[in-house]
Each structure stands twice: as C-alpha cells, then as structure tokens.
Design a protein around this motif. Structure first.
Motif, PDB file in Angstrom:
ATOM      1  N   VAL A   1       0.866  -1.177   0.000  1.00 58.58           N
ATOM      2  CA  VAL A   1       0.000   0.000   0.000  1.00 58.58           C
ATOM      3  C   VAL A   1       0.903   1.227   0.000  1.00 58.58           C
ATOM      4  CG1 VAL A   1      -1.772   1.284   1.263  1.00 58.58           C
ATOM      5  CG2 VAL A   1      -1.849  -1.216   1.200  1.00 58.58           C
ATOM      6  N   THR A   2       0.758   2.067  -1.005  1.00 61.09           N
ATOM      7  CA  THR A   2       1.690   3.166  -1.190  1.00 61.09           C
ATOM      8  C   THR A   2       1.008   4.313  -1.928  1.00 61.09           C
ATOM      9  OG1 THR A   2       3.912   3.714  -2.012  1.00 61.09           O
ATOM     10  CG2 THR A   2       2.608   2.191  -3.344  1.00 61.09           C
ATOM     11  N   GLY A   3       1.803   5.277  -2.404  1.00 61.11           N
ATOM     12  CA  GLY A   3       1.322   6.372  -3.231  1.00 61.11           C
ATOM     13  C   GLY A   3       2.022   6.337  -4.568  1.00 61.11           C
ATOM     14  N   SER A   4       1.504   7.078  -5.538  1.00 61.95           N
ATOM     15  CA  SER A   4       2.048   7.021  -6.896  1.00 61.95           C
ATOM     16  C   SER A   4       3.523   7.373  -6.940  1.00 61.95           C
ATOM     17  CB  SER A   4       1.258   7.957  -7.810  1.00 61.95           C
ATOM     18  OG  SER A   4      -0.084   7.532  -7.908  1.00 61.95           O
ATOM     19  N   ALA A   5       3.919   8.455  -6.239  1.00 64.92           N
ATOM     20  CA  ALA A   5       5.319   8.889  -6.279  1.00 64.92           C
ATOM     21  C   ALA A   5       6.235   7.852  -5.650  1.00 64.92           C
ATOM     22  CB  ALA A   5       5.463  10.236  -5.580  1.00 64.92           C
ATOM     23  N   LEU A   6       5.820   7.311  -4.505  1.00 70.95           N
ATOM     24  CA  LEU A   6       6.662   6.341  -3.803  1.00 70.95           C
ATOM     25  C   LEU A   6       6.669   4.986  -4.503  1.00 70.95           C
ATOM     26  CD1 LEU A   6       5.709   7.181  -0.100  1.00 70.95           C
ATOM     27  CD2 LEU A   6       7.890   7.645  -1.224  1.00 70.95           C
ATOM     28  N   SER A   7       5.627   4.687  -5.289  1.00 71.08           N
ATOM     29  CA  SER A   7       5.555   3.385  -5.948  1.00 71.08           C
ATOM     30  C   SER A   7       6.675   3.181  -6.962  1.00 71.08           C
ATOM     31  CB  SER A   7       4.202   3.219  -6.647  1.00 71.08           C
ATOM     32  OG  SER A   7       4.078   4.106  -7.743  1.00 71.08           O
ATOM     33  N   GLU A   8       7.282   4.273  -7.414  1.00 75.00           N
ATOM     34  CA  GLU A   8       8.376   4.165  -8.376  1.00 75.00           C
ATOM     35  C   GLU A   8       9.592   3.470  -7.774  1.00 75.00           C
ATOM     36  OE1 GLU A   8       9.138   8.085  -9.735  1.00 75.00           O
ATOM     37  OE2 GLU A   8       7.164   8.343 -10.676  1.00 75.00           O
ATOM     38  N   ARG A   9       9.660   3.413  -6.448  1.00 74.14           N
ATOM     39  CA  ARG A   9      10.783   2.749  -5.780  1.00 74.14           C
ATOM     40  C   ARG A   9      10.616   1.238  -5.733  1.00 74.14           C
ATOM     41  NH1 ARG A   9      11.718   6.260  -0.245  1.00 74.14           N
ATOM     42  NH2 ARG A   9      11.584   8.361  -1.143  1.00 74.14           N
ATOM     43  N   LEU A  10       9.413   0.754  -6.016  1.00 73.00           N
ATOM     44  CA  LEU A  10       9.134  -0.670  -5.844  1.00 73.00           C
ATOM     45  C   LEU A  10       9.566  -1.460  -7.066  1.00 73.00           C
ATOM     46  CD1 LEU A  10       5.554  -0.331  -4.339  1.00 73.00           C
ATOM     47  CD2 LEU A  10       7.701  -0.642  -3.096  1.00 73.00           C
ATOM     48  N   SER A  11      10.039  -2.668  -6.805  1.00 75.89           N
ATOM     49  CA  SER A  11      10.424  -3.541  -7.906  1.00 75.89           C
ATOM     50  C   SER A  11       9.182  -4.169  -8.519  1.00 75.89           C
ATOM     51  CB  SER A  11      11.364  -4.636  -7.395  1.00 75.89           C
ATOM     52  OG  SER A  11      10.644  -5.563  -6.597  1.00 75.89           O
ATOM     53  N   GLY A  12       9.353  -4.797  -9.662  1.00 74.02           N
ATOM     54  CA  GLY A  12       8.228  -5.442 -10.328  1.00 74.02           C
ATOM     55  C   GLY A  12       7.733  -6.681  -9.626  1.00 74.02           C
ATOM     56  N   ALA A  13       8.431  -7.099  -8.552  1.00 74.19           N
ATOM     57  CA  ALA A  13       8.041  -8.316  -7.841  1.00 74.19           C
ATOM     58  C   ALA A  13       6.840  -8.108  -6.933  1.00 74.19           C
ATOM     59  CB  ALA A  13       9.223  -8.841  -7.025  1.00 74.19           C
ATOM     60  N   VAL A  14       6.462  -6.844  -6.685  1.00 72.56           N
ATOM     61  CA  VAL A  14       5.329  -6.564  -5.813  1.00 72.56           C
ATOM     62  C   VAL A  14       4.296  -5.744  -6.563  1.00 72.56           C
ATOM     63  CG1 VAL A  14       6.698  -6.670  -3.695  1.00 72.56           C
ATOM     64  CG2 VAL A  14       6.428  -4.492  -4.874  1.00 72.56           C
ATOM     65  N   ALA A  15       3.030  -5.893  -6.150  1.00 73.05           N
ATOM     66  CA  ALA A  15       1.942  -5.119  -6.735  1.00 73.05           C
ATOM     67  C   ALA A  15       1.686  -3.902  -5.861  1.00 73.05           C
ATOM     68  CB  ALA A  15       0.690  -5.974  -6.833  1.00 73.05           C
ATOM     69  N   ALA A  16       1.591  -2.735  -6.475  1.00 72.26           N
ATOM     70  CA  ALA A  16       1.374  -1.493  -5.736  1.00 72.26           C
ATOM     71  C   ALA A  16      -0.102  -1.134  -5.733  1.00 72.26           C
ATOM     72  CB  ALA A  16       2.190  -0.367  -6.353  1.00 72.26           C
ATOM     73  N   VAL A  17      -0.664  -0.975  -4.544  1.00 75.20           N
ATOM     74  CA  VAL A  17      -1.992  -0.392  -4.390  1.00 75.20           C
ATOM     75  C   VAL A  17      -1.767   1.069  -4.005  1.00 75.20           C
ATOM     76  CG1 VAL A  17      -4.094  -0.372  -2.995  1.00 75.20           C
ATOM     77  CG2 VAL A  17      -3.124  -2.544  -3.766  1.00 75.20           C
ATOM     78  N   CYS A  18      -1.979   1.971  -4.951  1.00 75.26           N
ATOM     79  CA  CYS A  18      -1.703   3.389  -4.736  1.00 75.26           C
ATOM     80  C   CYS A  18      -2.961   4.087  -4.233  1.00 75.26           C
ATOM     81  CB  CYS A  18      -1.213   4.048  -6.017  1.00 75.26           C
ATOM     82  SG  CYS A  18       0.373   3.398  -6.596  1.00 75.26           S
ATOM     83  N   VAL A  19      -2.887   4.630  -3.036  1.00 72.04           N
ATOM     84  CA  VAL A  19      -4.074   5.211  -2.420  1.00 72.04           C
ATOM     85  C   VAL A  19      -4.558   6.453  -3.162  1.00 72.04           C
ATOM     86  CG1 VAL A  19      -3.593   4.270  -0.126  1.00 72.04           C
ATOM     87  CG2 VAL A  19      -2.597   6.471  -0.783  1.00 72.04           C
ATOM     88  N   ASP A  20      -3.684   7.115  -3.918  1.00 73.71           N
ATOM     89  CA  ASP A  20      -4.110   8.281  -4.700  1.00 73.71           C
ATOM     90  C   ASP A  20      -4.590   7.849  -6.086  1.00 73.71           C
ATOM     91  OD1 ASP A  20      -1.555   7.483  -5.359  1.00 73.71           O
ATOM     92  OD2 ASP A  20      -0.687   9.497  -5.363  1.00 73.71           O
ATOM     93  N   ARG A  21      -3.786   7.096  -6.799  1.00 68.76           N
ATOM     94  CA  ARG A  21      -4.150   6.655  -8.141  1.00 68.76           C
ATOM     95  C   ARG A  21      -5.401   5.784  -8.149  1.00 68.76           C
ATOM     96  NH1 ARG A  21      -0.186   2.409 -10.100  1.00 68.76           N
ATOM     97  NH2 ARG A  21      -1.663   1.131  -8.915  1.00 68.76           N
ATOM     98  N   ASP A  22      -5.540   4.924  -7.133  1.00 73.24           N
ATOM     99  CA  ASP A  22      -6.663   3.990  -7.070  1.00 73.24           C
ATOM    100  C   ASP A  22      -7.802   4.501  -6.189  1.00 73.24           C
ATOM    101  OD1 ASP A  22      -5.001   2.357  -8.569  1.00 73.24           O
ATOM    102  OD2 ASP A  22      -4.230   1.297  -6.811  1.00 73.24           O
ATOM    103  N   ALA A  23      -7.791   5.796  -5.868  1.00 71.66           N
ATOM    104  CA  ALA A  23      -8.758   6.341  -4.909  1.00 71.66           C
ATOM    105  C   ALA A  23     -10.191   6.095  -5.331  1.00 71.66           C
ATOM    106  CB  ALA A  23      -8.501   7.840  -4.707  1.00 71.66           C
ATOM    107  N   ALA A  24     -10.499   6.293  -6.611  1.00 70.12           N
ATOM    108  CA  ALA A  24     -11.878   6.122  -7.069  1.00 70.12           C
ATOM    109  C   ALA A  24     -12.325   4.679  -6.929  1.00 70.12           C
ATOM    110  CB  ALA A  24     -12.002   6.588  -8.516  1.00 70.12           C
ATOM    111  N   ALA A  25     -11.465   3.741  -7.300  1.00 65.08           N
ATOM    112  CA  ALA A  25     -11.818   2.329  -7.201  1.00 65.08           C
ATOM    113  C   ALA A  25     -11.962   1.885  -5.749  1.00 65.08           C
ATOM    114  CB  ALA A  25     -10.762   1.483  -7.910  1.00 65.08           C
ATOM    115  N   ILE A  26     -11.071   2.399  -4.887  1.00 59.59           N
ATOM    116  CA  ILE A  26     -11.176   2.078  -3.463  1.00 59.59           C
ATOM    117  C   ILE A  26     -12.467   2.656  -2.902  1.00 59.59           C
ATOM    118  CG2 ILE A  26     -10.146   2.447  -1.184  1.00 59.59           C
ATOM    119  CD1 ILE A  26      -7.389   2.511  -2.616  1.00 59.59           C
TER     120      ILE A  26
END
Length: 440
Positions: A130-155
C-alpha cells in the motif's frame, strides 16, 4: 552452583518486585476494539493532518473500503502487506485497512535507503504494498502497488460495510530492527500483544476521549504503535506530525499549542530540541498532561530546565523502557524531584502483565545493586523473528525462574534497593539514537 541470594532476597525479586497474579490474554483484538470505539464516537474527529481530518465514522469506513479493495487484489488472511506512505491520513487508513483485511502490515520508512526497503519486502514476502504514486516508483516489479491516490476512485467504490476478519491472536505488524546480527530482522507482534499493553497500563495513564496525541514517529518505529492506538482505541484525537515538522522543534512547538496536545511521546534527544524551542514561550500555552519518554536512555539532569518552567505535575514526566521484541514498553517510572538530583537513568518497575529478571551469564538471579542482563517475560513477549528460527531460539528462551518464555534483551541493568530498575547500557557495542539501533 551456590546461590548468591538468600531465600528472602530471591522471593523479593520473583514476587515482591515483579507483579503477581494470573496472566490472561485479552479476548478482543485491535480491530474489534477500534470498531467499538468508532461506533461510539461516530462524528468525533479521529485523526488530523494539517487542514485535513477524518471523523471516527469516516476513518472506519475508509478502512473497510481499503480492506475490501485489498482482498479483491489477492490479499488473504495472514498475508503480510507492505506499507510505504508519507505521514498523512492515508498512513492511518492504510494500517487500519490492512488489519481489517485480516492481514499484517509491514511498515517501510520513506527516508530509509532503497536497499533496506527492498530487503524488508523480500524477507517479509510482501506481494502487495500500500503506497502512493510517487513512492511506488521505488518498488520492484516483484510486488503489486496499491496506490491510495491513483486507485482512490476504485477504493472509494468498495463497500464500507465491516468484514469481521481475524482475531486477537493474529499478527498485527512486522517491524524490522537492526542489531547485532547485521541484516535487519523482522519482529512479529500480535494484535493481542498490543491490546494487553494498553489494558495493563491504563490505570497509570487514564487515557480517554479528551486526549489529543501526536503521531510523531515513523510507522517503522514501534513507538508509533503506542501513539496510534493510544488515541484511536480510547476515542481521542490523533494529530499527525509531518516528517519536516518532526525535525523542526519551533514548528513542532507551534503545532502542540495549536492542537492542544495532551499526550506527547518523545525520544530524549528529540525532546531536548523542544526544551530549547519553548524556552522563551509562555509555559501555560501547552496543554500537555503527560510526556512519555522511550527509545533511548534518558538523562534526568537534562530535564531540569523544563521542570523549572513546568513543574512535575502537569505534565507528568514518565520514563518507559521498552523494545520491539516485547511490544513497545516494558517498564514505567514517574520522574520526581529526587531523580533530577542524581545521575543514572531509572526505568522503573515492570508493566503488570510482564516479569523482569536481572541475570548473570549463567542465567541466575543477581542481588540488588549488581549489574546484569535484563530478561523480560510475560504477555508482551512477541512471537519472535520472522524467518529466523535460530536467532529466535537464541534470544527467546524458556524461563528458568518461572513459566513461559523470556526475551534476552542485551541491556545491562541493576535493581536498586527499593525495587526500581536502573539502566546502565548494553552488553555489546550497540548504541541507540532517536530510537534506532546502530552497530558501531
């Protein structure tokens, strides 16, 4: 093979200076306690960051929606979910949502090196973060990012109905510490470990809905656990301190005054900056009723300037020794005038559902006044280290002086004649700065 202690001295340490009575686990977990409080407090403000705030009802609903979104993205009960967020409202929602999904949160500090973040996520086996769009850039492709800002509407489109997943014995978080073994090691702490911390100490503090707390510390430092739930379990208000403000004592002092903070938790080194920042301000501007120290050794002499301005009754000054492996706090000591006149760092007496022992290298009891290693038993002792069975077996041992397990702290202490513990230092070369364990 000969005991140094007399029978009376032994009884004094095992029974007189340690709490007595049966130990029993709480029946409810963090989520169920919070939900009961949220139902009672409803429209009352639960958490604030700057101009933004959430009521208890809004926070509870936001946690439910995030939990359902996480479940829809494959998070199952018992899964470990990474948490990489700045200090804002989303951080609190993230913790709550992960727990409501029946999962365990693994907090990452955005200020920590990339190498450490990658290691923690890999070691904990986090498939989702669980992260934000800016911080998600630090994550490797091995994990799935749930971005609280980007995915706000779906959440936000998810149901806000509660899920009722998990129970008190489930792991609440895995916090990684440094230490004598080089690589960080994850400490697994259950919801009931945390719940009993509050039920065992509430007689000392009397926390309630009138209290205003600060979330001053990183979610990757377990002092934050005490701050977060101390507010939200008792219906109080949690004020999030942005990272930049936490490093600017003048700004932090203004926040304390403006928000009417009543419960403040500080490492001694951080508090020293606040002492200087408020030295030329009106002492009556602060609403503090208690200041709780932890994370590193406290020099009582450094508090004289503060006490000269505020006294010792409001706020009360409390020194609490603790470690991540034993759920935040182990001991309690209310500082008085006599403490300020002497050297040393008194850490007090054990929390009522814990047992403490000062032992020699043979794990035999030592008399009062003699330095030895501190061992901690009772309901605060965590489940051990994640993926480190050998280290867990080395540091979490069977209690040779009673029932249950003990945690071998590596800290050197001694009993005073009055049954108060004095902290002396480490048995190795580790030092602590602002709560961080550092190997020289």
């Amino acid at each position: 093979d000969l005991s140094i202690l007399t029978a009376d001295e032994r009884a004094q340490q095992l029974v007189g200076w340690n709490p007595s009575g049966e130990l029993s686990w709480p029946s409810r977990g963090l989520v169920s306690w919070f939900e009961a409080t949220a139902a009672r407090r409803g429209a009352a403000e639960a958490v604030r960051c700057g101009e933004a705030a959430l009521s208890y009802a809004e926070l509870d609903a936001a946690g439910n929606r995030l939990a359902r979104y996480l479940i829809a993205h494959g998070v199952r009960p018992g899964a470990r979910v990474g948490l990489l967020l700045e200090r804002d409202l989303a951080l609190v929602v993230g913790i709550l949502g992960i727990l409501k999904a029946g999962a365990t949160y693994v907090p990452l500090d955005p200020t920590h090196p990339q190498e450490r973040q990658d290691y923690v996520l890999g070691d904990a086996g986090c498939a989702v973060v669980v992260t934000g769009s800016a911080l998600s850039e630090r994550l490797s492709g091995a994990v799935a990012a749930v971005c609280v800002d980007r995915d706000a509407a779906a959440i936000g489109a998810c149901s806000a109905e509660p899920l009722h997943r998990g129970d008190a014995a489930d792991a609440a978080y895995v916090i990684y510490t440094s230490g004598t073994t080089g690589q960080p090691k994850g400490v697994v702490v259950s919801q009931r470990n945390v719940v009993r911390l509050f039920t065992a100490t509430e007689a000392w503090f009397g926390f309630d809905e009138h209290d205003v707390w600060t979330l001053f510390h990183s979610a990757a430092f377990d002092f934050s656990v005490w701050e977060l739930w101390g507010a939200l379990l008792y219906g109080g208000r949690l004020v999030i301190v942005p990272y930049a403000v936490s490093r600017a004592p003048d700004e932090f002092h203004r926040l304390l005054v403006a928000q009417g903070v009543t419960v403040l938790n500080q490492t001694p080194s951080a508090f020293s900056g606040l002492i200087q920042a408020e030295a030329d301000q009106d002492p009556a501007a602060l609403a503090l009723r208690v200041v709780i120290f932890g994370g590193e050794a406290l020099d009582f002499g450094a508090l004289r300037q503060w006490v000269g301005r505020h006294g010792l009754d409001r706020p009360q000054l409390i020194n609490m020794y603790g470690i991540t492996e034993t759920t935040v706090h182990v001991t309690y000591h209310r500082i008085d005038a006599a403490d300020l006149a002497q050297g040393g760092s008194l850490i007090g007496r054990p929390i009522p559902d814990l047992r403490v022992y000062v032992l020699d290298r043979h794990r035999e009891l030592l008399p009062a006044g003699i330095a030895g290693e501190l061992y901690v038993g009772g309901l605060g002792v965590s489940d051990g280290y994640l993926n480190r069975p050998e280290l867990t077996a080395e540091r979490f041992i069977e209690n040779p002086h009673g029932a249950g397990r003990l945690y071998k702290t590596g800290d050197v202490v001694r009993w005073r004649a009055d049954g108060v513990l004095e902290y002396l230092g480490r048995s190795d070369h580790q030092v602590k700065l602002r709560g961080f364990r550092i190997e020289l």
